[in-house]
Each structure stands twice: as C-alpha cells, then as structure tokens.
Design an enzyme around this catalytic site. Structure first.
Site, PDB file in Angstrom:
ATOM      1  N   VAL A  17       0.835  -1.208   0.000  1.00 56.71           N
ATOM      2  CA  VAL A  17       0.000   0.000   0.000  1.00 56.71           C
ATOM      3  C   VAL A  17       0.870   1.259   0.000  1.00 56.71           C
ATOM      4  O   VAL A  17       0.649   2.170  -0.805  1.00 56.71           O
ATOM      5  CB  VAL A  17      -0.954   0.010   1.226  1.00 56.71           C
ATOM      6  N   ARG A  48      12.300  -0.397   6.916  1.00 59.88           N
ATOM      7  CA  ARG A  48      13.378  -1.145   7.582  1.00 59.88           C
ATOM      8  C   ARG A  48      14.637  -1.138   6.725  1.00 59.88           C
ATOM      9  O   ARG A  48      15.732  -0.960   7.195  1.00 59.88           O
ATOM     10  CB  ARG A  48      12.934  -2.597   7.835  1.00 59.88           C
ATOM     11  N   LYS A 106      -5.773  -1.955  10.948  1.00 59.85           N
ATOM     12  CA  LYS A 106      -6.969  -2.360  11.737  1.00 59.85           C
ATOM     13  C   LYS A 106      -6.598  -3.002  13.058  1.00 59.85           C
ATOM     14  O   LYS A 106      -7.262  -2.815  14.070  1.00 59.85           O
ATOM     15  CB  LYS A 106      -7.872  -3.298  10.929  1.00 59.85           C
ATOM     16  N   GLU A 130      -9.833   5.297   7.046  1.00 61.30           N
ATOM     17  CA  GLU A 130     -10.742   4.716   6.046  1.00 61.30           C
ATOM     18  C   GLU A 130     -10.220   3.391   5.489  1.00 61.30           C
ATOM     19  O   GLU A 130     -10.987   2.456   5.227  1.00 61.30           O
ATOM     20  CB  GLU A 130     -10.941   5.718   4.897  1.00 61.30           C
ATOM     21  N   GLY A 135     -10.590  -2.107   2.686  1.00 63.28           N
ATOM     22  CA  GLY A 135      -9.712  -1.544   1.647  1.00 63.28           C
ATOM     23  C   GLY A 135     -10.226  -0.287   0.981  1.00 63.28           C
ATOM     24  O   GLY A 135     -10.345   0.763   1.623  1.00 63.28           O
ATOM     25  N   GLY A 188      -1.452 -14.693  -3.540  1.00 66.01           N
ATOM     26  CA  GLY A 188      -0.989 -13.608  -2.666  1.00 66.01           C
ATOM     27  C   GLY A 188      -2.083 -13.014  -1.801  1.00 66.01           C
ATOM     28  O   GLY A 188      -1.886 -11.978  -1.172  1.00 66.01           O
ATOM     29  N   GLU A 191      -1.911 -14.741   3.859  1.00 65.55           N
ATOM     30  CA  GLU A 191      -0.551 -14.630   4.373  1.00 65.55           C
ATOM     31  C   GLU A 191       0.173 -15.958   4.181  1.00 65.55           C
ATOM     32  O   GLU A 191      -0.337 -17.003   4.581  1.00 65.55           O
ATOM     33  CB  GLU A 191      -0.584 -14.319   5.869  1.00 65.55           C
ATOM     34  N   LYS A 207     -11.883  -5.698  12.299  1.00 65.31           N
ATOM     35  CA  LYS A 207     -12.720  -4.786  11.508  1.00 65.31           C
ATOM     36  C   LYS A 207     -14.106  -4.649  12.141  1.00 65.31           C
ATOM     37  O   LYS A 207     -14.702  -3.567  12.153  1.00 65.31           O
ATOM     38  CB  LYS A 207     -12.814  -5.294  10.066  1.00 65.31           C
ATOM     39  N   GLY A 309      -5.586  -4.867  -1.745  1.00 62.03           N
ATOM     40  CA  GLY A 309      -4.833  -4.523  -2.955  1.00 62.03           C
ATOM     41  C   GLY A 309      -4.118  -3.195  -2.727  1.00 62.03           C
ATOM     42  O   GLY A 309      -4.706  -2.270  -2.158  1.00 62.03           O
TER      43      GLY A 309
HETATM   44  P1  NDP Z   1       3.574  -4.599   3.726  1.00 65.65           P
HETATM   45  O1  NDP Z   1       3.996  -5.696   4.617  1.00 65.65           O
HETATM   46  O2  NDP Z   1       3.542  -4.830   2.258  1.00 65.65           O
HETATM   47  O3  NDP Z   1       4.573  -3.343   3.971  1.00 65.65           O
HETATM   48  C1  NDP Z   1       4.971  -2.926   5.236  1.00 65.65           C
HETATM   49  C2  NDP Z   1       5.971  -1.793   5.098  1.00 65.65           C
HETATM   50  O4  NDP Z   1       6.281  -1.301   6.395  1.00 65.65           O
HETATM   51  C3  NDP Z   1       7.304  -2.202   4.465  1.00 65.65           C
HETATM   52  O5  NDP Z   1       7.758  -1.190   3.595  1.00 65.65           O
HETATM   53  C4  NDP Z   1       8.256  -2.327   5.659  1.00 65.65           C
HETATM   54  O6  NDP Z   1       9.587  -1.940   5.383  1.00 65.65           O
HETATM   55  C5  NDP Z   1       7.670  -1.305   6.614  1.00 65.65           C
HETATM   56  N1  NDP Z   1       7.928  -1.677   7.987  1.00 65.65           N
HETATM   57  C6  NDP Z   1       7.453  -2.756   8.660  1.00 65.65           C
HETATM   58  N2  NDP Z   1       7.926  -2.770   9.915  1.00 65.65           N
HETATM   59  C7  NDP Z   1       8.708  -1.681  10.035  1.00 65.65           C
HETATM   60  C8  NDP Z   1       9.513  -1.154  11.058  1.00 65.65           C
HETATM   61  N3  NDP Z   1       9.588  -1.768  12.248  1.00 65.65           N
HETATM   62  N4  NDP Z   1      10.172   0.006  10.844  1.00 65.65           N
HETATM   63  C9  NDP Z   1      10.113   0.627   9.653  1.00 65.65           C
HETATM   64  N5  NDP Z   1       9.379   0.159   8.613  1.00 65.65           N
HETATM   65  C10 NDP Z   1       8.699  -0.975   8.803  1.00 65.65           C
HETATM   66  O7  NDP Z   1       2.175  -4.059   4.270  1.00 65.65           O
HETATM   67  P2  NDP Z   1       0.903  -3.572   3.429  1.00 65.65           P
HETATM   68  O8  NDP Z   1       1.303  -2.433   2.571  1.00 65.65           O
HETATM   69  O9  NDP Z   1       0.221  -4.742   2.834  1.00 65.65           O
HETATM   70  O10 NDP Z   1      -0.071  -3.075   4.614  1.00 65.65           O
HETATM   71  C11 NDP Z   1       0.170  -1.863   5.292  1.00 65.65           C
HETATM   72  C12 NDP Z   1      -0.994  -1.577   6.233  1.00 65.65           C
HETATM   73  O11 NDP Z   1      -2.175  -1.420   5.476  1.00 65.65           O
HETATM   74  C13 NDP Z   1      -1.283  -2.707   7.233  1.00 65.65           C
HETATM   75  O12 NDP Z   1      -1.715  -2.146   8.449  1.00 65.65           O
HETATM   76  C14 NDP Z   1      -2.418  -3.479   6.577  1.00 65.65           C
HETATM   77  O13 NDP Z   1      -3.241  -4.148   7.514  1.00 65.65           O
HETATM   78  C15 NDP Z   1      -3.165  -2.333   5.913  1.00 65.65           C
HETATM   79  N6  NDP Z   1      -3.978  -2.764   4.782  1.00 65.65           N
HETATM   80  C16 NDP Z   1      -3.408  -3.476   3.780  1.00 65.65           C
HETATM   81  C17 NDP Z   1      -4.174  -3.891   2.711  1.00 65.65           C
HETATM   82  C18 NDP Z   1      -3.577  -4.638   1.577  1.00 65.65           C
HETATM   83  O14 NDP Z   1      -4.293  -4.975   0.637  1.00 65.65           O
HETATM   84  N7  NDP Z   1      -2.278  -4.917   1.575  1.00 65.65           N
HETATM   85  C19 NDP Z   1      -5.622  -3.591   2.643  1.00 65.65           C
HETATM   86  C20 NDP Z   1      -6.103  -2.786   3.739  1.00 65.65           C
HETATM   87  C21 NDP Z   1      -5.303  -2.400   4.770  1.00 65.65           C
HETATM   88  P3  NDP Z   1      10.567  -2.803   4.428  1.00 65.65           P
HETATM   89  O15 NDP Z   1       9.926  -2.691   3.071  1.00 65.65           O
HETATM   90  O16 NDP Z   1      11.869  -2.140   4.465  1.00 65.65           O
HETATM   91  O17 NDP Z   1      10.535  -4.194   4.977  1.00 65.65           O
HETATM   92  N1  HSE Z   2      -6.027 -10.090   4.585  1.00 65.53           N
HETATM   93  C1  HSE Z   2      -7.026  -9.094   4.343  1.00 65.53           C
HETATM   94  C2  HSE Z   2      -8.112  -9.718   3.474  1.00 65.53           C
HETATM   95  C3  HSE Z   2      -6.420  -7.864   3.678  1.00 65.53           C
HETATM   96  O1  HSE Z   2      -7.958 -10.851   2.990  1.00 65.53           O
HETATM   97  O2  HSE Z   2      -9.157  -9.085   3.292  1.00 65.53           O
HETATM   98  C4  HSE Z   2      -7.221  -6.620   3.860  1.00 65.53           C
HETATM   99  O3  HSE Z   2      -7.371  -6.253   5.205  1.00 65.53           O
END
Ligand code: NDP
Ligand code: HSE
Length: 448
Positions: A17, A48, A106, A130, A135, A188, A191, A207, A309
C-alpha cells in the site's frame, strides 16, 4: 499560477500500500494541491531497509530508517507499516506532536484505538482510518459522517477478501478448503507465513470492533468480539447450503441487541453463516468485500468493492490525506471519536438469530418427536424439518457412545429466531441424546 502553502507529509512503510500511496502523492502532486488548496510535499519514507526493491519507482533519497525525526518534521503522518510495534509508539509520537495521522492498520485500531483517539483529542489532532476496513470501499466516512444523523441498527459485512475467495472457490469450483487456501496463498491473498489472521477470523474481528464502535458510538474492545473462523467448514456443508438455496459467507456482524433480561447493548461477532442466495451479500464473489448497513431512516445500504490490494487501498488512504490537509488549510481542532452512547457489549449468548442444524439420527419409530421435544424443552421453535436421507447402515456408535441398533436418517432442522444461548444448550442436549448419532452441522442463518 497560484502559490500554495506546503504541508509536509511523512510516510511510514512502503510495502504493497505505502509504495502506491507514495507514487500517487508524487505523480498527482499538482492536482492534489489544487483540490486541497495546499501543496502536499512527501518529505520522507521510513522503512526497515531503504535499499529493498519497491513495487513503484520512488526516489531513493526519500527513504530513511529514522522514523522519529521524520515524524517530528511532518504535518501529516501516514502509517502503513502494519502490526502493533513500533506502529503504536510512532502514531502516538505523531499525534502528541500535533500531526494528523492516516492509517490503514486495523489491528492497531482494534487493540489501541481508545488510547490513540485520546492522544489525538488532547492536542486537537485527527486520526483517519478509512483504509483499515474493507480496503478501497468508503465505509468509515459514511458511518462517521453521512449516517451521523441516523440510527444504525445492524451491519453485515464481508470484510475479509481471503476467506470470501476460499468460500467462493468451495461453492463454485468445488474445491476443498485446503486446496482453495492453497490457491489463495499462491495468488498472494492469504498470508504465506500465517494464514490464521484470515481463516481464523482475526482480521475480520478487528474490523468488526472498529465498525461496531463507530456505528453505535461505543468503545468495543477486540476481546469482546465473538470470533469463529472458516477452518471447520466442509465441502459437504457448502454443497448442502447450495442445495437449500444458501451460500456460506464469513460475516462480521455488528448489531444493537436486547438480551433475555431486556438489557440493551451491542453485539459484535464474526462467524460463517448461511446467507440466502437472493440476498445482495450472496452476490459478493472472489476477494471482493461488501458492507450491508441497515439504518432506521435510510433503510438498507450496501457498500461494495475491492477490500484489499495496494493501489485500491491507496485510494482510501489518499482520500484521508486530502481530508487531513483540508483541515490544516481551514484550521480548527480535530473531531473527537464519539463514544457517548457507551452501550454494554453483550455476550454472543444474547444474540437472536435463526439456525440450521443437521443431525444423523437412529431411524427408529418416535425419533422425530423425541428430537422435537429437545428443541421445545430449550424454547427453540422448529420452523422446518426435513428427513433428507434414510438408509440402513452398519451399527455405529452414537454421540453418547452407545451402539445404534438400526439404520440412520439425516435430519435438517431449521429454527425460528432463538437466543444463541438457548441454541447452544439445545445442541449440547442433542449430543447427549441416545437417538443422535452425530450433530453434523450447526450454522446460523443471517440476512433471511
Ligand atoms: P507490507 O507488509 O507490504 O509493507 C509494510 C511496510 O512497512 C514495508 O515497507 C516495511 O519496510 C515497513 N515496515 C514494517 N515494519 C517496520 C519497522 N519496524 N520500521 C520501519 N518500517 C517498517 O504491508 P501492506 O502495505 O500490505 O499493509 C500496510 C498496512 O495497510 C497494514 O496495516 C495493513 O493491515 C493495511 N492494509 C493493507 C491492505 C492490503 O491490501 N495490503 C488492505 C487494507 C489495509 P521494508 O519494506 O523495508 O521491509
Ligand atoms: N487479509 C485481508 C483480506 C487484507 O484478505 O481481506 C485486507 O485487510
């Protein structure tokens, strides 16, 4: 050319995201500035590993591991790291330093929402979320603003895309749960390391806690959300549901309820349930999400779309960033979370719904009346009773451990609305009864 003031935006996380959010902020900078009335400057991205490959082409000089300094320089902080630590600490730092925060996390909100909202209120900052539920689908703002003058009665949500995908594959492609989960993992959606957040209902429960708190102006702790996942759902249950005109969906349900003593409260729960095929939620296929809201004045509303997504979720994040930026331009304090109703969160036993129970019973004279008597003794009214199979089998042990002397029959019993506590006691009594060989399936019926 209009000269805008500039608002500094810090991004924590550049994964699925975050990388899309960064790209949209950069690519659409001029258009966003015109919409907001201020420029949005992305001043840095905390991750990180600054040298890790990203899903979007982003300037290397924006990346840092120093989240602390970045946060203290920002007007708006976007948290897209996920997890509790260090997200909680960094969101608190941002809020206490007066920055508005936008998050999609969440788990963080469901576990630490009250602490974060209190920190925001203390300094007049605002916390936007939001993206945390469903999503890309706008559901937080409709509940928070559009329906603020109405009285929400009930929410039925398909808020986890992975489990909806799995149940849909079991229904349409005839997959077993295990093979549908394998496909979801390959694509994908689930998890890889730990699919339990999805299949055990933890993600949907977080949620549900957020939605129930917002809809009923009440703090709903995650621990008060009743949670059942989909791991016990069998292909046989899915096939039987289809034959009976239902589809099985993992639902997050938030509802105003009155318990057996007349006490009013809130119920938040997650479980797989039978949904009639003609209900709008039954048409929600694959990884899609939908939230069906029943409000006293507005009636039935349904919000539908992509529940996950990177790019899709980035849309919801950007909407919040624009709201935060507009507030900075206009001025004034943030709006505190409304928890004024402070309703008790009731145990699942206080919920009233309909049930479908499938039993394998000994096929002897009088069995139907004895089974019906068990329901009557627990004040659960039977609506339909179908004997679907009757065949002479080998003698087999009953639930009570005794050998069944004759063949068995399969009974499918639909109930009228009953208290969950009464239904649970009924099922326990059925399991103890000599006539019952197996309680094959107990499912709630929702949306009928
Ligand atoms: P990802 O796992 O793809 O990305 C996480 C990012 O956070 C990475 O860039 C990682 O860094 C960074 N990160 C993690 N831990 C640390 C840390 N300790 N210090 C600094 N940076 C850190 O997550 P998503 O993008 O999938 O999700 C992000 C948020 O959005 C979550 O809360 C998720 O629940 C929410 N969300 C996601 C959705 C989705 O479809 N993916 C949908 C709705 C909500 P690095 O890249 O260097 O490892
Ligand atoms: N794992 C979640 C899902 C991602 O399958 O809907 C969005 O929160």
């Amino acid at each position: 050319m209009i000269e805008y003031r500039t608002l500094k935006v810090a991004l924590l996380g550049a994964g699925s995201v975050g990388s899309q959010v960064a790209k949209l902020l950069i690519d659409h900078a001029d258009e966003l500035a015109a919409r907001v009335g201020a420029g949005l400057e992305l001043i840095g991205i905390a991750v990180r590993d600054p040298d890790a490959p990203r899903r979007a082409d982003l300037p290397r000089e924006l990346f840092t591991t120093d989240a602390h300094s970045l946060i203290l320089s920002a007007d708006i902080v976007i948290e897209l790291m996920g997890g509790i630590d260090p997200a909680r600490e960094q969101v608190l730092l941002a809020l206490t330093s007066g920055a508005d925060v936008v998050t999609g996390n969440k788990a963080l909100l469901a576990e630490h929402g009250p602490e974060l909202f209190a920190a925001a209120e203390q300094v007049g900052a605002q916390l936007y979320y939001e993206a945390a539920v469903a999503g890309a689908i706008p559901i937080i703002r409709p509940l928070h603003d559009s329906l603020a003058g109405d009285r929400v009665q009930r929410i039925l949500g398909i808020v986890n895309g992975t489990t909806n995908f799995i149940l849909d594959r079991m229904d349409v492609a005839g997959d077993s749960l295990e093979s549908a989960l394998e496909v979801a993992t390959e694509l994908g959606y689930a998890e890889r390391s730990d699919p339990s957040a999805d299949v055990e209902g933890f993600d949907a429960a977080a949620k549900a806690a957020i939605l129930a708190g917002l809809a009923f102006h009440t703090t709903v702790p995650l621990s008060a959300v009743h949670r059942e996942g989909i791991t016990d759902i069998t292909k046989e249950q899915v096939d039987a549901a289809r034959a009976a005109g239902y589809v099985i969906k993992l639902l997050a349900i938030c509802e105003r309820v009155t318990d057996g003593e007349g006490r009013e409260g809130v119920s938040a729960r997650v479980y797989p349930a039978l949904v009639p095929r003609e209900h709008p939620l039954a048409a929600v296929r694959g990884v899609h999400n939908a939230v069906f809201v029943q409000a006293a004045a507005a009636g039935d509303l349904m919000f539908y779309g992509a529940g996950a997504g990177g790019l899709q979720t980035a849309s919801a994040v950007l909407g919040d960033v624009v709201s935060a930026a507009r507030r900075h331009v206009v001025g004034g304090p943030g709006v505190a979370e409304s928890t004024h109703a402070d309703l008790p969160v009731l145990d699942v036993g206080a919920v009233r719904t309909r049930y479908q129970i499938t039993l394998r019973v000994t096929d002897v004279p009088g069995v139907l009346s004895r089974i019906a008597a068990v329901f009557a003794a627990h004040h659960v009214s039977v609506e339909t009773l179908t004997q679907t199979v009757a065949r002479v089998d080998e003698a087999m042990p009953s639930e009570s451990g005794e050998e069944a002397a004759s063949g068995t029959a399969t009974l499918v019993i639909g109930t009228h609305t009953a208290f969950e506590s009464a239904l649970a006691a009924t099922v326990d009594a059925l399991r103890d009864s000599d006539e019952v060989v197996t309680v094959t399936s107990v499912l709630r019926v929702e949306g009928a």
